[in-house]
Scaffold this active site. Structure first.
Site, mmCIF file in Angstrom:
data_model
loop_
_atom_site.group_PDB
_atom_site.id
_atom_site.type_symbol
_atom_site.label_atom_id
_atom_site.label_comp_id
_atom_site.label_asym_id
_atom_site.label_seq_id
_atom_site.Cartn_x
_atom_site.Cartn_y
_atom_site.Cartn_z
ATOM 1 N N GLU A 1 1.272 -0.756 0.076
ATOM 2 C CA GLU A 1 -0.275 -0.031 -0.048
ATOM 3 C C GLU A 1 1.083 1.616 -0.001
ATOM 4 O O GLU A 1 1.953 1.442 0.889
ATOM 5 C CB GLU A 1 -0.944 0.065 1.809
ATOM 6 C CG GLU A 1 -1.437 1.108 1.448
ATOM 7 C CD GLU A 1 -2.574 1.184 2.439
ATOM 8 O OE1 GLU A 1 -2.767 0.830 3.806
ATOM 9 O OE2 GLU A 1 -3.369 2.519 2.363
ATOM 10 N N LYS B 1 4.673 0.514 10.926
ATOM 11 C CA LYS B 1 4.965 2.425 9.574
ATOM 12 C C LYS B 1 4.586 3.499 10.339
ATOM 13 O O LYS B 1 5.288 4.256 10.752
ATOM 14 C CB LYS B 1 4.155 1.550 8.995
ATOM 15 C CG LYS B 1 4.582 1.512 7.413
ATOM 16 C CD LYS B 1 3.707 0.955 6.448
ATOM 17 C CE LYS B 1 3.917 0.180 5.125
ATOM 18 N NZ LYS B 1 2.897 0.205 4.179
ATOM 19 N N ARG C 1 5.236 -12.561 10.200
ATOM 20 C CA ARG C 1 6.085 -11.706 9.079
ATOM 21 C C ARG C 1 8.040 -11.851 9.985
ATOM 22 O O ARG C 1 7.899 -12.808 10.739
ATOM 23 C CB ARG C 1 5.816 -11.218 9.813
ATOM 24 C CG ARG C 1 5.336 -10.513 11.272
ATOM 25 C CD ARG C 1 4.340 -9.807 11.588
ATOM 26 N NE ARG C 1 4.689 -7.978 11.366
ATOM 27 C CZ ARG C 1 3.866 -7.164 10.430
ATOM 28 N NH1 ARG C 1 3.198 -8.091 9.499
ATOM 29 N NH2 ARG C 1 4.267 -6.202 9.481
HETATM 30 P P1 ATP Z 1 -0.375 -1.780 6.948
HETATM 31 O O1 ATP Z 1 -0.370 -1.711 7.955
HETATM 32 O O2 ATP Z 1 0.161 -0.050 6.300
HETATM 33 O O3 ATP Z 1 -0.462 -2.429 6.256
HETATM 34 P P2 ATP Z 1 2.216 -3.136 6.223
HETATM 35 O O4 ATP Z 1 3.670 -3.272 6.991
HETATM 36 O O5 ATP Z 1 1.222 -4.311 6.251
HETATM 37 O O6 ATP Z 1 1.510 -1.978 6.692
HETATM 38 P P3 ATP Z 1 1.455 -3.224 3.154
HETATM 39 O O7 ATP Z 1 1.603 -2.415 2.382
HETATM 40 O O8 ATP Z 1 -0.125 -3.698 3.181
HETATM 41 O O9 ATP Z 1 2.168 -3.085 4.539
HETATM 42 O O10 ATP Z 1 2.305 -4.515 2.763
HETATM 43 C C1 ATP Z 1 3.194 -5.114 1.480
HETATM 44 C C2 ATP Z 1 3.238 -6.084 1.705
HETATM 45 O O11 ATP Z 1 4.576 -6.243 2.326
HETATM 46 C C3 ATP Z 1 2.015 -7.284 2.454
HETATM 47 O O12 ATP Z 1 2.121 -8.535 1.563
HETATM 48 C C4 ATP Z 1 3.095 -8.023 3.872
HETATM 49 O O13 ATP Z 1 2.587 -8.648 3.601
HETATM 50 C C5 ATP Z 1 4.309 -8.161 3.966
HETATM 51 N N1 ATP Z 1 4.994 -7.245 4.715
HETATM 52 C C6 ATP Z 1 4.727 -6.323 5.619
HETATM 53 N N2 ATP Z 1 5.205 -6.210 6.861
HETATM 54 C C7 ATP Z 1 5.984 -7.580 6.635
HETATM 55 C C8 ATP Z 1 7.303 -7.775 7.384
HETATM 56 N N3 ATP Z 1 7.481 -7.500 9.402
HETATM 57 N N4 ATP Z 1 7.379 -9.467 7.030
HETATM 58 C C9 ATP Z 1 6.998 -9.926 6.258
HETATM 59 N N5 ATP Z 1 6.369 -9.456 5.146
HETATM 60 C C10 ATP Z 1 6.012 -8.229 5.722
#
Ligand code: ATP
Ligand code: MG
Length: 582
Positions: free
Chosen positions: A54, A299, A289
Site C-alpha cells: 500500500e 510503519k 512476518r
Molecule cells: P499496513 O499496516 O499499512 O498494512 P504493512 O506493513 O502490512 O502495513 P503493506 O504495504 O500492506 O504494509 O505490505 C506489503 C506487503 O509486505 C504485504 O504483502 C505484507 O504482508 C508484507 N509485509 C509487511 N510487513 C512485513 C513483515 N514484517 N515481514 C514480512 N512481510 C511483510
C-alpha cells in the site's frame, strides 16, 4: 572462511527452508496452472506471484523479506512477480510513496518486466471492474446495502462467543440495494450513511465471514483517480479480485490474514459462478512476518521516529527502512542472502539482528577493498626518520585476491596511530606501543617506543619512537625482526581528513516495542557518533556508495548523500565482529 571475518560471522548458516517451494513444486507436478492464456491469448507462466504494497509509507526490512520471497519464487520457477500498488484507500496514499517503493524494489535487484512488458499495476486501475463485480454480487443476492448506523452494525456483529444478528436491511430487495449502491456512487450520501456488505453468515465462528463490508462511501481525493469516485472497495474484497484479474497463482501474505482466507475464497467462488473468472482461482498462502530484534517495523512507529526528529529522516542509516539500510551501506546481495538464510515459516518468531549483520559481513568480506583509517588519532613521531622524506609502502587491495593488485601510501616522520595503541604503563598482555617495546607499523617499518609528550594536564599528546631502516615489510631484512604488535597508521601530512559517522543499533532493548512498551525508553544514546578520522590518502577517490573495509574497524561506506568528489563522508555499516552477542 577468511581470517578477517572468522569472528565476525556471527550466525551459522541455518539450512534455509521455505514451505512454499513444496507447494509450488506440487502444483507444477500436477500441472495445476498449465494452459492458461492472458486476455490477448498469450500463454501465462505457471507461477505468478505479486508484491502488493500500500503506498502509504516507506518500505522496511520486513517488506524486503516479502519482496525477496515473491520475486525470488518467480525467478526460481520461471514465473513472474507483479509489482502492484494496493491503493484502494484514498486518504493515506501518496505519489511520493509510490516512487520510493519502485526505487526500493529495483535497488533490491528485482524487476517486474518480462520481455518488453511491464508488470506494474495499480489496484485503482481496477475500480471499474471492482464496482461492476459488486453490482453483480448485489444482483445475484450475494450482497446488500446496509443502512444501519456504525454503532448498530458493531453491536450486531456479536463477538467470539456470541453469534451476530442479521441487519434489518439484510433482506431488502436486490433492486433496492442496487439503486442505493448506484446513488452511493453518484455522491448522494455522506460518508458512513450506507455500506455494501457481502451476505454470508452472521453466526459464523469466523468474524470475517459475518457479512463483511465490501464497499464504503469516502468523499476523498485519490492520488491517481482524483475525485472520480466517492465509493471505495474494502481491502478484503479488492485483494482477491486484484489477484484474479492478474492471474496470480500463489498469493502470499502474512499470517494475520489466515482468518481472512475463507472470505478471499468466497469472493472468488461467487465471481467464478458469475463468469468473471475461470478456475483454477488464485490461492492465498500465509507466512510468518519478519520480526527483527533491536528494530521496529511498524510503519506508524517509524513515522513517529521521523516526525519527532529522533532520527534524521526516513533514510537515516539507523532506520530499518530500505532507504535507510541502503544509505547505511547494506548491499542488495546481503539482503537477499539474509532472506535466504532466515527461510520462510508458518510460525511467527524473532530473527536476531546479528543474522542481518552476519549476512552483510559475509557479502562484503570478499568484495570490499581494504584501507586504513585512524579513528581516534594520536600523533606518532619517528625521531630518526629524515625530515621531509617519504617512503612508499605497499599493501594488497584485498588479502585474498592478489589479482586485485596493490595500493600504495607514503610513510613519513609524523604519523597518526590509534590512541588505544599506546599505553604509558602497559597492562598485562599488552603488546602494542609502550616505552621500550617494539611493534611493526603495518606494511612499513619496525619501530621502538622511546617516550611520549604530555600537556600540562598530563594527557599524552604525542608518542616518540625510532625506526629500523632495514626492517621494512616486503624486504629481506624484515624477517630479522620478531614483534607481536602490528599497528595501523597513516602519514599525518598525507592522510585524508574525513567525517566518519559511527552508527550502532538504534535500540538497546532487543524487543523495543514488545507488549506495548514505549520504544522511546529503549533508544540507544550511542547510536550515532560523528568523528573526524584520518584515512589512507588513496581513499579520496572513492565514489559515493562504495564500500570499504577499514582494517581492524569494520565496513564503511561513502555516504551516498553527503559525500562530495574527493571529500567522502563515511558511515560505519557494521563492525568486524559482533559486539552485541551475549
Ligand atoms: P499496513 O499496516 O499499512 O498494512 P504493512 O506493513 O502490512 O502495513 P503493506 O504495504 O500492506 O504494509 O505490505 C506489503 C506487503 O509486505 C504485504 O504483502 C505484507 O504482508 C508484507 N509485509 C509487511 N510487513 C512485513 C513483515 N514484517 N515481514 C514480512 N512481510 C511483510
Ligand atoms: Mg498491509
Amino acid at each position: 572462511m577468511s581470517n578477517d571475518t572468522k569472528n565476525g560471522s556471527t550466525n551459522p548458516t541455518p539450512a534455509s527452508s521455505n514451505f512454499l517451494r513444496g507447494i509450488i513444486e506440487a502444483d507444477l507436478a500436477a500441472g495445476k496452472h498449465e494452459k492458461r492464456v492472458d486476455k490477448d491469448g498469450q500463454p501465462l507462466p505457471t507461477v505468478i506471484t505479486r508484491f502488493p504494497p500500500e503506498p502509504n509509507g516507506y518500505l522496511h526490512i520486513g517488506h524486503a523479506k516479502s519482496i525477496c520471497l515473491n520475486f525470488g519464487l518467480a525467478r526460481d520457477y520461471a514465473g513472474r512477480c507483479n509489482l502492484r500498488f494496493d491503493d484502494t484507500n484514498p486518504t493515506k496514499e501518496e505519489q511520493e510513496y509510490v516512487d520510493t517503493i519502485i526505487d526500493s524494489v529495483k535497488w533490491l535487484g528485482f524487476d517486474w518486466h518480462v520481455g518488453d512488458k511491464e508488470h506494474l499495476y495499480f489496484a485503482s486501475d481496477y475500480f471499474d471492474q471492482l464496482y461492476a463485480m459488486a453490482e453483480y454480487l448485489i444482483t445475484a443476492g450475494h450482497a446488500y446495502v446496509d443502512s444501519q448506523s456504525a454503532d448498530d452494525m458493531a453491536k450486531n456483529r456479536g463477538n467470539f462467543g456470541e453469534a451476530g444478528k442479521n441487519s434489518p436491511f439484510r433482506d431488502r430487495p436486490a433492486a433496492e440495494s442496487l439503486d442505493l449502491f448506484r446513488r452511493m456512487k453518484a455522491g448522494e450520501f455522506k460518508d458512513g450513511e450506507h455500506i455494501v456488505r457481502a451476505k454470508i453468515d452472521m453466526a459464523s465462528p469466523n468474524m470475517n465471514m459475518r457479512d463483511p463490508a465490501i464497499y464504503r462511501i469516502r468523499h476523498a481525493h485519490h492520488h491517481r483517480t482524483g475525485d472520480a469516485w466517492c465509493v471505495y472497495p474494502m481491502y478484503d474484497y479488492a485483494h482477491p479480485i486484484e489477484d484474479a484479474i492478474e492471474n496470480i497463482t500463489h498469493s502470499i501474505c502474512t499470517l494475520e490474514f489466515q482468518d481472512h482466507r475463507p472470505f478471499y475464497d468466497w469472493v472468488l467462488e461467487r465471481l467464478a459462478e458469475g463468469g468473471f473468472f475461470t478456475k483454477p482461482l488464485p490461492h492465498q498462502y500465509e507466512f510468518a512476518r519478519l520480526n527483527l530484534t533491536y528494530a521496529i517495523t511498524s510503519k506508524r512507529k517509524l513515522l513517529q521516529l521521523v516526525e519527532e526528529n529522533i532520527v534524521d529522516g526516513w533514510d537515516d542509516p539507523r532506520m530499518p527502512t530500505i532507504v535507510g539500510i541502503r544509505r547505511r551501506g547494506y548491499t542488495p546481495a546481503s539482503i537477499q542472502l539474509f532472506a535466504e538464510r532466515i527461510g520462510v515459516a508458518k510460525v511467527d518468531s524473532w530473527i536476531d539482528m546479528s543474522t542481518l549483520e552476519g549476512a552483510l559481513r559475509d557479502d562484503l568480506d570478499d568484495k570490499a577493498p581494504r584501507a586504513i583509517a585512524v579513528l581516534r588519532p594520536l600523533k606518532l613521531i619517528i625521531d630518526n626518520f629524515p625530515e621531509d622524506e617519504t617512503v612508499e609502502c605497499t599493501a594488497p587491495v584485498h588479502p585474498h585476491h592478489p589479482e586485485r593488485g596493490n595500493r600504495t601510501f607514503p610513510i613519513s616522520k609524523e604519523l597518526w596511530i590509534e590512541q588505544e595503541d599506546f599505553m604509558e604503563v602497559p597492562s598485562k598482555g599488552y603488546f602494542r606501543l609502550f616505552p621500550g617495546n617494539k611493534v611493526r607499523l603495518r606494511y612499513g617499518y619496525v619501530v621502538e617506543c622511546v617516550g611520549a609528550d604530555k600537556d600540562a594536564d598530563g594527557n599524552i599528546i604525542a608518542v616518540h619512537c625510532t625506526y629500523f631502516p632495514d626492517s621494512k615489510s616486503g624486504t629481506e631484512g624484515s624477517a630479522n625482526y620478531k614483534v607481536k604488535g602490528n599497528l595501523h597508521w597513516v602519514s599525518a601530512a598525507h592522510a585524508l581528513e574525513a567525517e566518519v559517522r559511527l552508527y550502532d543499533r538504534l535500540f538497546t532493548d532487543a524487543h523495543p516495542d514488545a507488549g506495548g512498551k514505549d520504544f522511546k525508553l529503549a533508544l540507544n544514546p550511542n547510536s550515532k557518533e560523528v568523528i573526524t578520522a584520518y584515512v589512507e590518502p588513496g581513499v579520496s577517490a572513492v565514489q559515493a556508495d562504495e564500500k570499504l573495509q577499514f582494517e581492524r574497524h569494520g565496513y564503511f561506506v561513502a555516504d551516498r548523500v553527503d559525500s562530495k568528489a574527493g571529500k567522502p563522508v563515511f558511515n560505519r555499516v557494521v563492525t568486524l565482529k559482533d559486539s552485541w552477542g551475549k
